[in-house]
Scaffold this motif. Structure first.
Motif, PDB file in Angstrom:
ATOM      1  N   LEU A 181       0.776  -1.144  -0.092  1.00 15.46           N
ATOM      2  CA  LEU A 181       0.031  -0.036   0.050  1.00 15.46           C
ATOM      3  C   LEU A 181       0.707   1.353  -0.181  1.00 15.46           C
ATOM      4  O   LEU A 181       0.719   2.286  -0.878  1.00 15.46           O
ATOM      5  CB  LEU A 181      -1.009  -0.195   1.383  1.00 15.46           C
ATOM      6  N   VAL A 182       1.849   1.361   0.952  1.00 15.16           N
ATOM      7  CA  VAL A 182       2.721   2.350   1.115  1.00 15.16           C
ATOM      8  C   VAL A 182       3.589   2.678  -0.249  1.00 15.16           C
ATOM      9  O   VAL A 182       3.816   3.776  -0.966  1.00 15.16           O
ATOM     10  CB  VAL A 182       3.794   2.279   2.208  1.00 15.16           C
ATOM     11  N   LEU A 183       4.044   1.564  -0.882  1.00 16.75           N
ATOM     12  CA  LEU A 183       4.838   1.719  -2.100  1.00 16.75           C
ATOM     13  C   LEU A 183       4.041   2.304  -3.309  1.00 16.75           C
ATOM     14  O   LEU A 183       4.102   3.172  -4.061  1.00 16.75           O
ATOM     15  CB  LEU A 183       5.220   0.161  -2.642  1.00 16.75           C
ATOM     16  N   GLU A 184       2.678   1.581  -3.258  1.00 20.23           N
ATOM     17  CA  GLU A 184       1.600   2.069  -4.389  1.00 20.23           C
ATOM     18  C   GLU A 184       1.087   3.289  -4.353  1.00 20.23           C
ATOM     19  O   GLU A 184       1.041   4.167  -5.221  1.00 20.23           O
ATOM     20  CB  GLU A 184       0.865   0.977  -4.610  1.00 20.23           C
ATOM     21  N   MET A 185       0.810   3.686  -3.102  1.00 22.06           N
ATOM     22  CA  MET A 185       0.059   4.977  -2.780  1.00 22.06           C
ATOM     23  C   MET A 185       0.780   6.086  -2.640  1.00 22.06           C
ATOM     24  O   MET A 185       0.414   7.309  -3.082  1.00 22.06           O
ATOM     25  CB  MET A 185      -1.047   4.808  -1.668  1.00 22.06           C
ATOM     26  N   PHE A 186       2.173   6.008  -2.082  1.00 17.73           N
ATOM     27  CA  PHE A 186       2.972   7.193  -1.437  1.00 17.73           C
ATOM     28  C   PHE A 186       4.285   7.138  -2.278  1.00 17.73           C
ATOM     29  O   PHE A 186       4.886   8.270  -2.146  1.00 17.73           O
ATOM     30  CB  PHE A 186       2.861   7.149  -0.090  1.00 17.73           C
ATOM     31  N   MET A 187       4.793   5.927  -2.701  1.00 15.80           N
ATOM     32  CA  MET A 187       6.214   6.152  -3.100  1.00 15.80           C
ATOM     33  C   MET A 187       6.418   5.723  -4.510  1.00 15.80           C
ATOM     34  O   MET A 187       7.380   5.278  -5.017  1.00 15.80           O
ATOM     35  CB  MET A 187       6.757   5.088  -2.165  1.00 15.80           C
ATOM     36  N   TRP A 188       5.136   5.559  -5.102  1.00 14.57           N
ATOM     37  CA  TRP A 188       5.209   5.058  -6.602  1.00 14.57           C
ATOM     38  C   TRP A 188       6.039   5.452  -7.418  1.00 14.57           C
ATOM     39  O   TRP A 188       6.802   4.640  -8.472  1.00 14.57           O
ATOM     40  CB  TRP A 188       3.815   5.245  -7.202  1.00 14.57           C
ATOM     41  N   THR A 189       6.538   6.721  -7.463  1.00 14.59           N
ATOM     42  CA  THR A 189       7.432   7.447  -8.566  1.00 14.59           C
ATOM     43  C   THR A 189       9.032   7.504  -8.065  1.00 14.59           C
ATOM     44  O   THR A 189       9.678   7.983  -8.646  1.00 14.59           O
ATOM     45  CB  THR A 189       7.058   8.822  -9.145  1.00 14.59           C
ATOM     46  N   ALA A 234      -2.159   4.031  -7.150  1.00 17.29           N
ATOM     47  CA  ALA A 234      -2.499   4.498  -5.934  1.00 17.29           C
ATOM     48  C   ALA A 234      -4.052   3.856  -5.584  1.00 17.29           C
ATOM     49  O   ALA A 234      -4.136   3.266  -4.519  1.00 17.29           O
ATOM     50  CB  ALA A 234      -3.187   6.090  -5.918  1.00 17.29           C
ATOM     51  N   ASN A 235      -4.637   3.533  -6.688  1.00 15.32           N
ATOM     52  CA  ASN A 235      -6.074   2.596  -6.544  1.00 15.32           C
ATOM     53  C   ASN A 235      -5.599   1.230  -6.134  1.00 15.32           C
ATOM     54  O   ASN A 235      -6.178   0.622  -5.155  1.00 15.32           O
ATOM     55  CB  ASN A 235      -6.540   3.029  -7.928  1.00 15.32           C
ATOM     56  N   GLN A 236      -4.573   0.683  -6.886  1.00 16.75           N
ATOM     57  CA  GLN A 236      -4.284  -0.640  -6.543  1.00 16.75           C
ATOM     58  C   GLN A 236      -3.694  -0.780  -5.088  1.00 16.75           C
ATOM     59  O   GLN A 236      -3.878  -1.671  -4.288  1.00 16.75           O
ATOM     60  CB  GLN A 236      -3.014  -1.050  -7.256  1.00 16.75           C
ATOM     61  N   GLY A 237      -3.030   0.356  -4.541  1.00 15.59           N
ATOM     62  CA  GLY A 237      -2.481   0.079  -3.283  1.00 15.59           C
ATOM     63  C   GLY A 237      -3.671   0.341  -2.278  1.00 15.59           C
ATOM     64  O   GLY A 237      -3.643  -0.353  -1.204  1.00 15.59           O
ATOM     65  N   LEU A 238      -4.712   1.272  -2.458  1.00 17.05           N
ATOM     66  CA  LEU A 238      -5.901   1.133  -1.933  1.00 17.05           C
ATOM     67  C   LEU A 238      -6.415  -0.403  -1.589  1.00 17.05           C
ATOM     68  O   LEU A 238      -6.959  -0.876  -0.600  1.00 17.05           O
ATOM     69  CB  LEU A 238      -6.909   2.056  -2.203  1.00 17.05           C
ATOM     70  N   TYR A 239      -6.571  -1.060  -2.447  1.00 18.89           N
ATOM     71  CA  TYR A 239      -7.001  -2.461  -2.368  1.00 18.89           C
ATOM     72  C   TYR A 239      -6.098  -3.413  -1.464  1.00 18.89           C
ATOM     73  O   TYR A 239      -6.810  -4.323  -0.952  1.00 18.89           O
ATOM     74  CB  TYR A 239      -7.304  -3.225  -3.884  1.00 18.89           C
TER      75      TYR A 239
END
Length: 118
Positions: free
Chosen positions: A18-26, A49-54
């Motif tokens: 979640l952290v990687l996908e929502m907040f650190m993706w770039t 970010a959507n994937q991270g939420l899931y």
């Protein structure tokens, strides 16, 4: 006890995702983990970010199962969410990166086995 430890580890893994996908993706760390370029990461930021939420929902469900006051209900919740993680890992491994089978699928399978035999 082992079941709870492994369920907790799977939950923690999904919080990390979640952290990687929502907040650190770039960031370089996330781009390396997911094999994306800077341009791809920028273009897919909202999708990630959507994937991270899931992934957060999966973690929340596992934690809910761990702390449910009724042991039988908690076990059923854990089983449901572990199966969801396993299905997601099977699909992700088949369609994106095969390493997902090992990184996400194997821990979920081990936790599932421990929950079933407890």
């Amino acid at each position: 006890m082992l079941a709870a430890i492994f369920v907790g580890l799977v939950a923690l893994e999904h919080v990390y995702i979640l952290v990687l996908e929502m907040f650190m993706w770039t960031t370089p760390r996330a781009r390396k983990a997911f094999g994306t370029t800077r341009e791809e990461a920028e273009a897919t930021k909202s999708l990630a970010a959507n994937q991270g939420l899931y992934n957060g929902f999966l973690a929340a469900g596992l934690v809910w199962g761990l702390f449910h006051p009724n042991d039988q209900t908690g076990q059923s919740i854990e089983l449901f969410f572990l199966i969801c993680v396993l299905v997601a890992a099977l699909f992700g491994g088949a369609t994106a990166k095969r390493s997902i089978w090992l990184v996400q699928g194997l821990p979920a399978l081990i936790a599932l086995i421990f929950v079933l035999v407890q």
